[in-house]
Motif scaffolding. Structure first.
Motif, PDB file in Angstrom:
ATOM      1  N   VAL A  64      -2.590 -10.294  -4.876  1.00 47.98           N
ATOM      2  CA  VAL A  64      -1.267  -9.757  -5.209  1.00 47.98           C
ATOM      3  C   VAL A  64      -0.931  -8.579  -4.303  1.00 47.98           C
ATOM      4  O   VAL A  64       0.198  -8.455  -3.796  1.00 47.98           O
ATOM      5  CB  VAL A  64      -1.220  -9.325  -6.693  1.00 47.98           C
ATOM      6  N   ALA A  65      -1.904  -7.709  -4.063  1.00 46.56           N
ATOM      7  CA  ALA A  65      -1.675  -6.547  -3.211  1.00 46.56           C
ATOM      8  C   ALA A  65      -1.512  -6.943  -1.748  1.00 46.56           C
ATOM      9  O   ALA A  65      -0.674  -6.383  -1.029  1.00 46.56           O
ATOM     10  CB  ALA A  65      -2.825  -5.554  -3.362  1.00 46.56           C
ATOM     11  N   ILE A  66      -2.289  -7.926  -1.303  1.00 45.80           N
ATOM     12  CA  ILE A  66      -2.256  -8.317   0.106  1.00 45.80           C
ATOM     13  C   ILE A  66      -0.929  -8.963   0.480  1.00 45.80           C
ATOM     14  O   ILE A  66      -0.383  -8.707   1.563  1.00 45.80           O
ATOM     15  CB  ILE A  66      -3.431  -9.266   0.427  1.00 45.80           C
ATOM     16  N   VAL A  67      -0.386  -9.819  -0.390  1.00 40.97           N
ATOM     17  CA  VAL A  67       0.852 -10.531  -0.047  1.00 40.97           C
ATOM     18  C   VAL A  67       2.081  -9.896  -0.681  1.00 40.97           C
ATOM     19  O   VAL A  67       3.202 -10.352  -0.455  1.00 40.97           O
ATOM     20  CB  VAL A  67       0.775 -12.016  -0.468  1.00 40.97           C
ATOM     21  N   GLY A  68       1.896  -8.848  -1.478  1.00 43.04           N
ATOM     22  CA  GLY A  68       3.026  -8.198  -2.136  1.00 43.04           C
ATOM     23  C   GLY A  68       3.643  -7.134  -1.254  1.00 43.04           C
ATOM     24  O   GLY A  68       2.940  -6.324  -0.645  1.00 43.04           O
ATOM     25  N   PHE A  69       4.960  -7.121  -1.161  1.00 43.69           N
ATOM     26  CA  PHE A  69       5.668  -6.143  -0.338  1.00 43.69           C
ATOM     27  C   PHE A  69       6.101  -4.915  -1.144  1.00 43.69           C
ATOM     28  O   PHE A  69       6.860  -4.096  -0.636  1.00 43.69           O
ATOM     29  CB  PHE A  69       6.894  -6.796   0.307  1.00 43.69           C
ATOM     30  N   GLN A  70       5.643  -4.829  -2.409  1.00 43.00           N
ATOM     31  CA  GLN A  70       6.031  -3.697  -3.251  1.00 43.00           C
ATOM     32  C   GLN A  70       7.546  -3.504  -3.209  1.00 43.00           C
ATOM     33  O   GLN A  70       8.052  -2.409  -2.943  1.00 43.00           O
ATOM     34  CB  GLN A  70       5.304  -2.433  -2.807  1.00 43.00           C
ATOM     35  N   THR A  71       8.268  -4.588  -3.472  1.00 46.45           N
ATOM     36  CA  THR A  71       9.723  -4.540  -3.345  1.00 46.45           C
ATOM     37  C   THR A  71      10.366  -3.542  -4.305  1.00 46.45           C
ATOM     38  O   THR A  71      11.489  -3.092  -4.065  1.00 46.45           O
ATOM     39  CB  THR A  71      10.320  -5.935  -3.581  1.00 46.45           C
ATOM     40  N   TRP A  72       9.664  -3.195  -5.383  1.00 46.21           N
ATOM     41  CA  TRP A  72      10.238  -2.208  -6.296  1.00 46.21           C
ATOM     42  C   TRP A  72      10.439  -0.869  -5.588  1.00 46.21           C
ATOM     43  O   TRP A  72      11.432  -0.157  -5.850  1.00 46.21           O
ATOM     44  CB  TRP A  72       9.354  -2.040  -7.533  1.00 46.21           C
ATOM     45  N   LYS A  73       9.552  -0.536  -4.654  1.00 48.40           N
ATOM     46  CA  LYS A  73       9.706   0.719  -3.905  1.00 48.40           C
ATOM     47  C   LYS A  73      10.935   0.664  -3.005  1.00 48.40           C
ATOM     48  O   LYS A  73      11.650   1.660  -2.843  1.00 48.40           O
ATOM     49  CB  LYS A  73       8.445   0.997  -3.089  1.00 48.40           C
ATOM     50  N   GLY A 240       7.840  -3.286   6.015  1.00 46.51           N
ATOM     51  CA  GLY A 240       6.578  -3.395   6.744  1.00 46.51           C
ATOM     52  C   GLY A 240       5.590  -2.317   6.353  1.00 46.51           C
ATOM     53  O   GLY A 240       4.390  -2.576   6.183  1.00 46.51           O
ATOM     54  N   MET A 241       6.098  -1.087   6.183  1.00 38.84           N
ATOM     55  CA  MET A 241       5.220   0.017   5.829  1.00 38.84           C
ATOM     56  C   MET A 241       4.629  -0.168   4.421  1.00 38.84           C
ATOM     57  O   MET A 241       3.436   0.047   4.201  1.00 38.84           O
ATOM     58  CB  MET A 241       5.998   1.338   5.873  1.00 38.84           C
ATOM     59  N   THR A 242       5.475  -0.570   3.479  1.00 37.00           N
ATOM     60  CA  THR A 242       4.975  -0.744   2.120  1.00 37.00           C
ATOM     61  C   THR A 242       4.028  -1.939   2.022  1.00 37.00           C
ATOM     62  O   THR A 242       3.093  -1.927   1.222  1.00 37.00           O
ATOM     63  CB  THR A 242       6.132  -0.918   1.118  1.00 37.00           C
ATOM     64  N   TYR A 243       4.277  -2.956   2.863  1.00 34.14           N
ATOM     65  CA  TYR A 243       3.362  -4.104   2.870  1.00 34.14           C
ATOM     66  C   TYR A 243       1.980  -3.682   3.359  1.00 34.14           C
ATOM     67  O   TYR A 243       0.958  -4.008   2.741  1.00 34.14           O
ATOM     68  CB  TYR A 243       3.911  -5.211   3.772  1.00 34.14           C
ATOM     69  N   ALA A 244       1.966  -2.949   4.456  1.00 36.73           N
ATOM     70  CA  ALA A 244       0.677  -2.482   4.971  1.00 36.73           C
ATOM     71  C   ALA A 244       0.004  -1.548   3.971  1.00 36.73           C
ATOM     72  O   ALA A 244      -1.217  -1.594   3.772  1.00 36.73           O
ATOM     73  CB  ALA A 244       0.879  -1.770   6.313  1.00 36.73           C
ATOM     74  N   GLY A 245       0.799  -0.708   3.314  1.00 34.45           N
ATOM     75  CA  GLY A 245       0.238   0.176   2.304  1.00 34.45           C
ATOM     76  C   GLY A 245      -0.343  -0.592   1.128  1.00 34.45           C
ATOM     77  O   GLY A 245      -1.371  -0.204   0.567  1.00 34.45           O
ATOM     78  N   SER A 246       0.314  -1.705   0.767  1.00 39.00           N
ATOM     79  CA  SER A 246      -0.193  -2.535  -0.323  1.00 39.00           C
ATOM     80  C   SER A 246      -1.538  -3.147   0.039  1.00 39.00           C
ATOM     81  O   SER A 246      -2.450  -3.225  -0.794  1.00 39.00           O
ATOM     82  CB  SER A 246       0.821  -3.633  -0.638  1.00 39.00           C
ATOM     83  N   MET A 247      -1.688  -3.572   1.278  1.00 39.12           N
ATOM     84  CA  MET A 247      -2.962  -4.123   1.725  1.00 39.12           C
ATOM     85  C   MET A 247      -4.066  -3.066   1.677  1.00 39.12           C
ATOM     86  O   MET A 247      -5.197  -3.340   1.265  1.00 39.12           O
ATOM     87  CB  MET A 247      -2.826  -4.682   3.143  1.00 39.12           C
ATOM     88  N   LEU A 248      -3.733  -1.855   2.088  1.00 40.06           N
ATOM     89  CA  LEU A 248      -4.727  -0.782   2.053  1.00 40.06           C
ATOM     90  C   LEU A 248      -5.078  -0.415   0.611  1.00 40.06           C
ATOM     91  O   LEU A 248      -6.234  -0.086   0.309  1.00 40.06           O
ATOM     92  CB  LEU A 248      -4.193   0.442   2.799  1.00 40.06           C
ATOM     93  N   ASP A 249      -4.084  -0.487  -0.268  1.00 35.75           N
ATOM     94  CA  ASP A 249      -4.359  -0.226  -1.681  1.00 35.75           C
ATOM     95  C   ASP A 249      -5.324  -1.264  -2.241  1.00 35.75           C
ATOM     96  O   ASP A 249      -6.209  -0.940  -3.038  1.00 35.75           O
ATOM     97  CB  ASP A 249      -3.051  -0.243  -2.469  1.00 35.75           C
ATOM     98  N   ALA A 250      -5.162  -2.522  -1.801  1.00 43.46           N
ATOM     99  CA  ALA A 250      -6.090  -3.577  -2.230  1.00 43.46           C
ATOM    100  C   ALA A 250      -7.503  -3.277  -1.745  1.00 43.46           C
ATOM    101  O   ALA A 250      -8.484  -3.530  -2.451  1.00 43.46           O
ATOM    102  CB  ALA A 250      -5.626  -4.930  -1.702  1.00 43.46           C
TER     103      ALA A 250
END
Length: 439
Positions: A64-73, A240-250
């Motif tokens: 979920v974190a890897i493919v999620g773009f955190q669109t809520w942000k 792009g930034m939030t996607y990369a951040g989501s991957m790092l959070d994972a």
């Protein structure tokens, strides 16, 4: 139907405290429920069964974190101004773009889940009988964790609605855990129940979003994505930034658990997971505070000017640091006893793992406001750089300390969170100083 007005404005700190009150009330109730159903899970499944459940659930959360773009942000960051002006057409176009990106992420996540479970299940020491079930569960989790609806509710400042919706999951899990305990506990039954509850929660969130913003979620706003980019300069970079951040959070949240499963086996993963869940329970305040401040920082930046924004930042950052200290003391005082109470004798040796994990959670809480601050100032790249460097420190520490067992990996997590906190502190200080000088 009458077009809804923009949400009423309140002072920044009181708004944050109000949001935090709703979130904390719901999450506090959820935390009590989660402690109860974790006890049922761990004691009914045993160390190895709970380890299998943990690895399947942890892999799903990582996907979920890897493919999620955190669109809520993105909705909060770029939709706050449109909501402030009651420009529902502009907000609606942004909602549809976020929803489309969420859907693409789900498709990619399902493909990755198929590769992981049908090619690398042995690397996680997963029981072959669980592979099909694990794949199906992960697909459901991916569909259920779309965040566009969450963003709609949050940017509209309806944290009361979010609290009620998010209470469905822990209450449902608690009821399901006792029902399953009565009919016979198994990994399969718990996964089925968890998947059904995730879907129910997702449906409830979308229903709430539709109720709150019917003029935004209209077909007529779908498709003109070029207009969205023109309306919101920098939105694609932010994705792009939030996607990369989501991957790092994972990497930080689920990577250590998967490393324990790989290096130390399923039973060790079960022990680590229970300790990690408890540590994250103590550190949940970081996520609560981040969710509460994110919409308010986004509004305060253009509504209150730099002076008001800086004052709000100092107030909330001091609150986060104090909360981090309190959480650490509580966890160290009562954490080990609570771990033994939840899991029983088989999980009691996880008390040594809990200490470094709590230390990491404390650093995470102390820096909970940093990412929203930098995002609201237009520097989404900064927290990404800080977390990337901290992620490298985490990986290096895991490789060096894995020989010490789960405790070593726990200390690697603490090192990673400490590095992230120090780097983000420096970046926030420099950014605020520069912004104040040019204001």
């Amino acid at each position: 139907m009458q077009t809804p007005a923009a949400p009423p404005q309140r002072s920044g700190l009181s708004n944050i405290l109000g949001n935090l009150g709703w979130i904390a009330g719901g999450k506090g109730f959820g935390a009590v429920c989660s402690l109860a159903y974790l006890a049922v899970l761990s004691q009914s499944l045993g160390v190895r069964g709970f380890g299998h459940f943990s690895l399947i659930f942890g892999t799903g959360q990582a996907l979920v974190a890897i493919v999620g773009f955190q669109t809520w942000k993105t909705l909060v960051r770029f939709g706050a101004e449109a909501v402030h002006r009651a420009d529902w057409a502009r907000f609606g176009r942004l909602v549809w773009l976020c929803g489309l990106i969420d859907a693409v992420g789900v498709a990619v996540g399902i493909a990755l889940a198929a590769v992981i479970y049908y090619s690398f299940a042995d690397a996680l020491e997963l029981n072959p009988d669980f592979v099909d079930m694990a794949f199906t569960f992960n697909c459901v989790l991916l569909v259920s964790r779309l965040t566009t609806a969450t963003g709609i509710v949050r940017v509209l400042d309806r944290f009361d609605v979010a609290t009620y919706v998010e209470a469905l999951n822990p209450v449902g899990r608690l009821v399901a855990a006792f029902v399953i305990l009565g009919i016979g506990a198994s990994v399969e039954r718990f996964l089925f129940a968890w998947a059904a509850l995730e879907l129910a929660s997702a449906i409830a969130y979308w229903a709430a979003a539709w109720y709150l913003a019917p003029h935004a979620i209209r077909r007529q706003h779908f498709g003109n994505f070029g207009q969205v980019v023109r309306d919101h300069p920098g939105v694609l970079n932010f994705f792009g930034m939030t996607y990369a951040g989501s991957m790092l959070d994972a990497l930080f949240r689920q990577g250590p658990l998967l490393a324990v499963g790989h290096f130390l086996g399923t039973s060790a993963a079960g022990i680590y997971r229970l300790a990690d869940q408890l540590a994250q329970g103590f550190g949940k305040a970081s996520q609560l505070l981040s969710r509460a401040v994110y919409p308010e920082f986004a509004r305060a930046r253009f509504a209150d000017g730099m002076t008001g924004f800086r004052r709000l930042v100092l107030q909330v950052t001091a609150m986060a640091a104090g909360a981090g200290l309190v959480v650490t003391m509580l966890a160290l005082a009562f954490g080990s006893d609570l771990l033994a109470l939840l899991g029983g004798d088989d999980f009691a040796r996880g008390g040594a793992v809990l200490i470094p994990l709590v230390a990491g959670a404390a650093f995470d809480l102390a820096g909970a406001t940093y990412e929203p601050i930098l995002h609201s100032l237009g520097h989404a790249f900064y927290p990404l750089v800080a977390r990337a460097l901290a992620g490298l420190a985490l990986v290096a520490a895991v490789l060096q300390l894995a020989g010490l067992g789960a405790v070593g990996i726990g200390w690697a997590v603490a090192i990673g969170f400490a590095c992230a906190y120090l780097l983000l502190s420096l970046l926030v200080w420099l950014t605020l100083r520069r912004a104040s000088a040019t204001a």
